[in-house]
Design a protein around this motif. Structure first.
Motif, PDB file in Angstrom:
ATOM      1  N   THR A  74      -9.492   6.012  -6.143  1.00 24.43           N
ATOM      2  CA  THR A  74      -8.065   5.771  -6.362  1.00 24.43           C
ATOM      3  C   THR A  74      -7.597   4.541  -5.594  1.00 24.43           C
ATOM      4  N   PHE A  75      -8.055   4.402  -4.359  1.00 26.14           N
ATOM      5  CA  PHE A  75      -7.673   3.259  -3.533  1.00 26.14           C
ATOM      6  C   PHE A  75      -8.164   1.965  -4.168  1.00 26.14           C
ATOM      7  N   LYS A  76      -9.429   1.949  -4.583  1.00 27.11           N
ATOM      8  CA  LYS A  76     -10.004   0.736  -5.182  1.00 27.11           C
ATOM      9  C   LYS A  76      -9.299   0.388  -6.495  1.00 27.11           C
ATOM     10  N   ARG A  77      -8.994   1.415  -7.286  1.00 24.43           N
ATOM     11  CA  ARG A  77      -8.301   1.181  -8.564  1.00 24.43           C
ATOM     12  C   ARG A  77      -6.918   0.576  -8.290  1.00 24.43           C
ATOM     13  N   ARG A  78      -6.243   1.057  -7.262  1.00 20.87           N
ATOM     14  CA  ARG A  78      -4.879   0.588  -6.974  1.00 20.87           C
ATOM     15  C   ARG A  78      -4.846  -0.797  -6.340  1.00 20.87           C
ATOM     16  N   TYR A  79      -5.759  -1.056  -5.389  1.00 20.31           N
ATOM     17  CA  TYR A  79      -5.691  -2.305  -4.622  1.00 20.31           C
ATOM     18  C   TYR A  79      -6.796  -3.307  -4.952  1.00 20.31           C
ATOM     19  N   GLY A  80      -7.744  -2.902  -5.768  1.00 17.72           N
ATOM     20  CA  GLY A  80      -8.819  -3.821  -6.163  1.00 17.72           C
ATOM     21  C   GLY A  80      -9.839  -4.071  -5.069  1.00 17.72           C
ATOM     22  N   ILE A  81      -9.813  -3.260  -4.033  1.00 18.23           N
ATOM     23  CA  ILE A  81     -10.736  -3.417  -2.905  1.00 18.23           C
ATOM     24  C   ILE A  81     -11.015  -2.012  -2.349  1.00 18.23           C
ATOM     25  N   PRO A  82     -12.268  -1.711  -2.017  1.00 21.19           N
ATOM     26  CA  PRO A  82     -12.554  -0.379  -1.467  1.00 21.19           C
ATOM     27  C   PRO A  82     -11.881  -0.193  -0.099  1.00 21.19           C
ATOM     28  N   PRO A  83     -11.565   1.051   0.262  1.00 22.97           N
ATOM     29  CA  PRO A  83     -10.858   1.278   1.529  1.00 22.97           C
ATOM     30  C   PRO A  83     -11.581   0.730   2.760  1.00 22.97           C
TER      31      PRO A  83
END
Length: 138
Positions: A74-83
């Motif tokens: 979800t984080f990667k989908r939202r921000y384009g970068i892994p947490p």
């Protein structure tokens, strides 16, 4: 004619179904109470703030009420970068600011940012910025 169901199997199936329904309702409620974008913003805060630097990704995911894998996706989908990459970027930004302030040693900065030791911090800082923290410091 069909054989009558085993009462034990019937009870077990009934119990599993009830558990499933309760869990589904809980997840649905959670989704409505706290949409992903709000949760991701909170996660971004935990990953980016200096005072939370030592918090594990597991802890961050738990803080926003998600499993680790779902959180990562979800984080990667939202921000384009892994947490983990986001956290690294923010740690390096904090480190650079602290080095510019010049009040703490490299070892103290490493500790403040949740690194096990100054060597691990220096190696990561250099990998991201291209220069060692001591060189950046000068």
């Amino acid at each position: 004619s069909m054989a009558s169901p085993d009462p034990v199997e019937h009870a077990r199936a009934s119990c599993l179904m009830r558990t499933f329904v309760v869990e589904a309702a809980r997840l649905d409620r959670q989704r409505h109470e706290q949409p992903d974008d709000e949760r991701m913003e909170r996660a971004r805060h935990y990953l980016g703030e200096r005072k939370h630097a030592a918090m594990s990704l597991d802890d961050v995911a738990a803080k926003v009420g998600m499993g680790l894998e779902n959180f990562r996706k979800t984080f990667k989908r939202r921000y384009g970068i892994p947490p983990h990459a986001y956290r690294l970027r923010r740690r390096v930004e904090h480190a650079a600011a602290m080095l510019r302030e010049g009040e703490l040693s490299v070892a103290e900065i490493a500790e403040t940012l949740g690194y096990h030791d100054a060597f691990a911090f220096s190696k990561q800082f250099k990998r991201v910025t291209g220069v060692s923290p001591s060189l950046f410091h000068r």
